[in-house]
Design a protein around this motif. Structure first.
Motif, PDB file in Angstrom:
ATOM      1  N   VAL A 244       0.833  -1.195   0.000  1.00 51.01           N
ATOM      2  CA  VAL A 244       0.000   0.000   0.000  1.00 51.01           C
ATOM      3  C   VAL A 244       0.872   1.251   0.000  1.00 51.01           C
ATOM      4  CG1 VAL A 244      -1.708   1.320   1.312  1.00 51.01           C
ATOM      5  CG2 VAL A 244      -1.852  -1.178   1.228  1.00 51.01           C
ATOM      6  N   LYS A 245       1.877   1.264   0.880  1.00 49.76           N
ATOM      7  CA  LYS A 245       2.728   2.445   1.017  1.00 49.76           C
ATOM      8  C   LYS A 245       4.098   2.013   1.521  1.00 49.76           C
ATOM      9  CE  LYS A 245       3.081   6.768   3.575  1.00 49.76           C
ATOM     10  NZ  LYS A 245       2.520   7.558   4.674  1.00 49.76           N
ATOM     11  N   MET A 246       5.136   2.480   0.811  1.00 45.77           N
ATOM     12  CA  MET A 246       6.493   2.216   1.279  1.00 45.77           C
ATOM     13  C   MET A 246       6.798   3.123   2.450  1.00 45.77           C
ATOM     14  SD  MET A 246       8.974   1.426  -1.912  1.00 45.77           S
ATOM     15  CE  MET A 246       8.219   2.424  -3.168  1.00 45.77           C
ATOM     16  N   GLY A 247       7.472   2.565   3.435  1.00 44.02           N
ATOM     17  CA  GLY A 247       7.898   3.328   4.590  1.00 44.02           C
ATOM     18  C   GLY A 247       9.367   3.673   4.478  1.00 44.02           C
ATOM     19  N   ARG A 248      10.038   3.587   5.599  1.00 44.43           N
ATOM     20  CA  ARG A 248      11.445   4.000   5.629  1.00 44.43           C
ATOM     21  C   ARG A 248      12.392   2.919   5.135  1.00 44.43           C
ATOM     22  NH1 ARG A 248      14.625   2.359   9.987  1.00 44.43           N
ATOM     23  NH2 ARG A 248      13.516   1.050  11.474  1.00 44.43           N
ATOM     24  N   LEU A 249      13.520   3.366   4.631  1.00 44.40           N
ATOM     25  CA  LEU A 249      14.618   2.470   4.305  1.00 44.40           C
ATOM     26  C   LEU A 249      15.234   2.034   5.625  1.00 44.40           C
ATOM     27  CD1 LEU A 249      16.692   1.166   2.350  1.00 44.40           C
ATOM     28  CD2 LEU A 249      17.953   3.324   2.490  1.00 44.40           C
ATOM     29  N   VAL A 250      15.172   0.756   5.918  1.00 49.74           N
ATOM     30  CA  VAL A 250      15.716   0.247   7.184  1.00 49.74           C
ATOM     31  C   VAL A 250      17.209   0.022   7.060  1.00 49.74           C
ATOM     32  CG1 VAL A 250      15.617  -1.625   8.887  1.00 49.74           C
ATOM     33  CG2 VAL A 250      13.511  -0.812   7.782  1.00 49.74           C
ATOM     34  N   GLY A 251      17.644  -0.538   5.941  1.00 51.86           N
ATOM     35  CA  GLY A 251      19.070  -0.772   5.811  1.00 51.86           C
ATOM     36  C   GLY A 251      19.466  -1.421   4.509  1.00 51.86           C
ATOM     37  N   VAL A 252      20.785  -1.461   4.322  1.00 46.37           N
ATOM     38  CA  VAL A 252      21.408  -2.161   3.208  1.00 46.37           C
ATOM     39  C   VAL A 252      22.410  -3.114   3.837  1.00 46.37           C
ATOM     40  CG1 VAL A 252      22.795  -1.938   1.117  1.00 46.37           C
ATOM     41  CG2 VAL A 252      21.108  -0.172   1.681  1.00 46.37           C
ATOM     42  N   TYR A 253      22.269  -4.405   3.540  1.00 48.03           N
ATOM     43  CA  TYR A 253      23.059  -5.454   4.172  1.00 48.03           C
ATOM     44  C   TYR A 253      23.892  -6.142   3.095  1.00 48.03           C
ATOM     45  CZ  TYR A 253      19.771  -4.399   7.825  1.00 48.03           C
ATOM     46  OH  TYR A 253      19.025  -3.731   8.764  1.00 48.03           O
ATOM     47  N   SER A 254      25.223  -6.092   3.252  1.00 48.94           N
ATOM     48  CA  SER A 254      26.092  -6.566   2.179  1.00 48.94           C
ATOM     49  C   SER A 254      27.200  -7.512   2.625  1.00 48.94           C
ATOM     50  CB  SER A 254      26.720  -5.363   1.463  1.00 48.94           C
ATOM     51  OG  SER A 254      27.541  -4.634   2.365  1.00 48.94           O
ATOM     52  N   ALA A 255      27.188  -7.958   3.871  1.00 46.34           N
ATOM     53  CA  ALA A 255      28.250  -8.859   4.336  1.00 46.34           C
ATOM     54  C   ALA A 255      28.307 -10.093   3.444  1.00 46.34           C
ATOM     55  CB  ALA A 255      28.006  -9.268   5.785  1.00 46.34           C
ATOM     56  N   PRO A 256      29.499 -10.489   2.993  1.00 48.85           N
ATOM     57  CA  PRO A 256      29.611 -11.633   2.088  1.00 48.85           C
ATOM     58  C   PRO A 256      29.034 -12.933   2.649  1.00 48.85           C
ATOM     59  CG  PRO A 256      31.686 -10.452   2.208  1.00 48.85           C
ATOM     60  CD  PRO A 256      30.781  -9.850   3.245  1.00 48.85           C
ATOM     61  N   ASP A 257      28.972 -13.060   3.968  1.00 41.75           N
ATOM     62  CA  ASP A 257      28.488 -14.301   4.578  1.00 41.75           C
ATOM     63  C   ASP A 257      27.045 -14.208   5.072  1.00 41.75           C
ATOM     64  OD1 ASP A 257      28.967 -12.540   6.642  1.00 41.75           O
ATOM     65  OD2 ASP A 257      29.987 -13.997   7.912  1.00 41.75           O
ATOM     66  N   ARG A 258      26.310 -13.163   4.710  1.00 37.72           N
ATOM     67  CA  ARG A 258      24.936 -13.003   5.201  1.00 37.72           C
ATOM     68  C   ARG A 258      23.998 -14.061   4.641  1.00 37.72           C
ATOM     69  NH1 ARG A 258      21.411 -11.217   1.726  1.00 37.72           N
ATOM     70  NH2 ARG A 258      19.906 -11.018   3.419  1.00 37.72           N
ATOM     71  N   ASP A 259      24.328 -14.609   3.491  1.00 37.32           N
ATOM     72  CA  ASP A 259      23.530 -15.666   2.847  1.00 37.32           C
ATOM     73  C   ASP A 259      24.517 -16.737   2.393  1.00 37.32           C
ATOM     74  OD1 ASP A 259      22.091 -17.286   1.056  1.00 37.32           O
ATOM     75  OD2 ASP A 259      20.885 -15.610   0.338  1.00 37.32           O
ATOM     76  N   SER A 260      24.361 -17.947   2.897  1.00 36.98           N
ATOM     77  CA  SER A 260      25.321 -19.008   2.598  1.00 36.98           C
ATOM     78  C   SER A 260      25.291 -19.463   1.137  1.00 36.98           C
ATOM     79  CB  SER A 260      25.062 -20.207   3.514  1.00 36.98           C
ATOM     80  OG  SER A 260      23.756 -20.716   3.291  1.00 36.98           O
ATOM     81  N   ARG A 261      24.251 -19.115   0.407  1.00 39.48           N
ATOM     82  CA  ARG A 261      24.129 -19.568  -0.978  1.00 39.48           C
ATOM     83  C   ARG A 261      24.920 -18.723  -1.960  1.00 39.48           C
ATOM     84  NH1 ARG A 261      17.993 -18.775  -1.490  1.00 39.48           N
ATOM     85  NH2 ARG A 261      18.760 -16.895  -0.493  1.00 39.48           N
ATOM     86  N   ILE A 262      24.963 -17.407  -1.711  1.00 41.81           N
ATOM     87  CA  ILE A 262      25.534 -16.482  -2.689  1.00 41.81           C
ATOM     88  C   ILE A 262      25.845 -15.165  -1.982  1.00 41.81           C
ATOM     89  CG2 ILE A 262      23.276 -15.576  -3.369  1.00 41.81           C
ATOM     90  CD1 ILE A 262      24.319 -15.452  -6.250  1.00 41.81           C
TER      91      ILE A 262
END
Length: 156
Positions: free
Chosen positions: A79-97
């Motif tokens: 319905v409505k976008m709120g605030r940008l919470v964050g940008v997460y870029s740690a190489p190990d945040r997702d074990s797949r890629i």
């Protein structure tokens, strides 16, 4: 002949390295229902809870990817976008890629209905107090949810 095959293979490795050694951009949504509850999805691959989201498709912008992923995984409409919470870029945040995840809060509405049953097994609304524990959350969603709940904007 052998030298030309070897050169071709080296060239292919170089091109593949350039293409596949860059992070993939994704989006996640903190979907807020009108009653203030937060929607989470249970992933089929690991049985853990996550925020709805996924990879940004070629030719797609972030808001469009948010709307598409939210609809596919929950059946809900943005319905409505709120605030940008964050940008997460740690190489190990997702074990797949190696992926970069852009997290945005959004007001949502509609009826819960999983569209992507291969990826999602359950959709559930949680009060802030009843969000699953860190051990029951996939990837780095514990951090993302904590950042949201504490009102932080994170670049990590």
């Amino acid at each position: 002949m052998l030298k030309s095959v070897k050169r071709l293979w080296q060239f292919a490795q170089t091109v593949l390295g350039i293409i596949f050694r860059h992070p993939v951009t994704g989006v996640s949504v903190v979907p807020i229902l009108p009653d203030g509850q937060i929607i989470l999805v249970r992933r089929r691959d690991n049985g853990k809870w996550a925020l709805p989201g996924g990879m940004v498709d070629w030719g797609e912008d972030i808001p469009t990817a948010m709307r598409r992923e939210l609809l596919e995984e929950t059946g809900l409409e943005l319905v409505k976008m709120g605030r940008l919470v964050g940008v997460y870029s740690a190489p190990d945040r997702d074990s797949r890629i190696h992926s970069i995840c852009i997290l945005v809060e959004a007001e949502v509405q509609g009826t819960v209905k999983i569209q992507d049953e291969l990826e999602i097994s359950e959709v559930k609304a949680f009060s802030r107090e009843s969000i699953p524990s860190k051990d029951n959350l996939s990837h780095d969603y514990a951090r993302q949810i904590q950042d949201y709940l504490e009102g932080r904007t994170t670049l990590a």
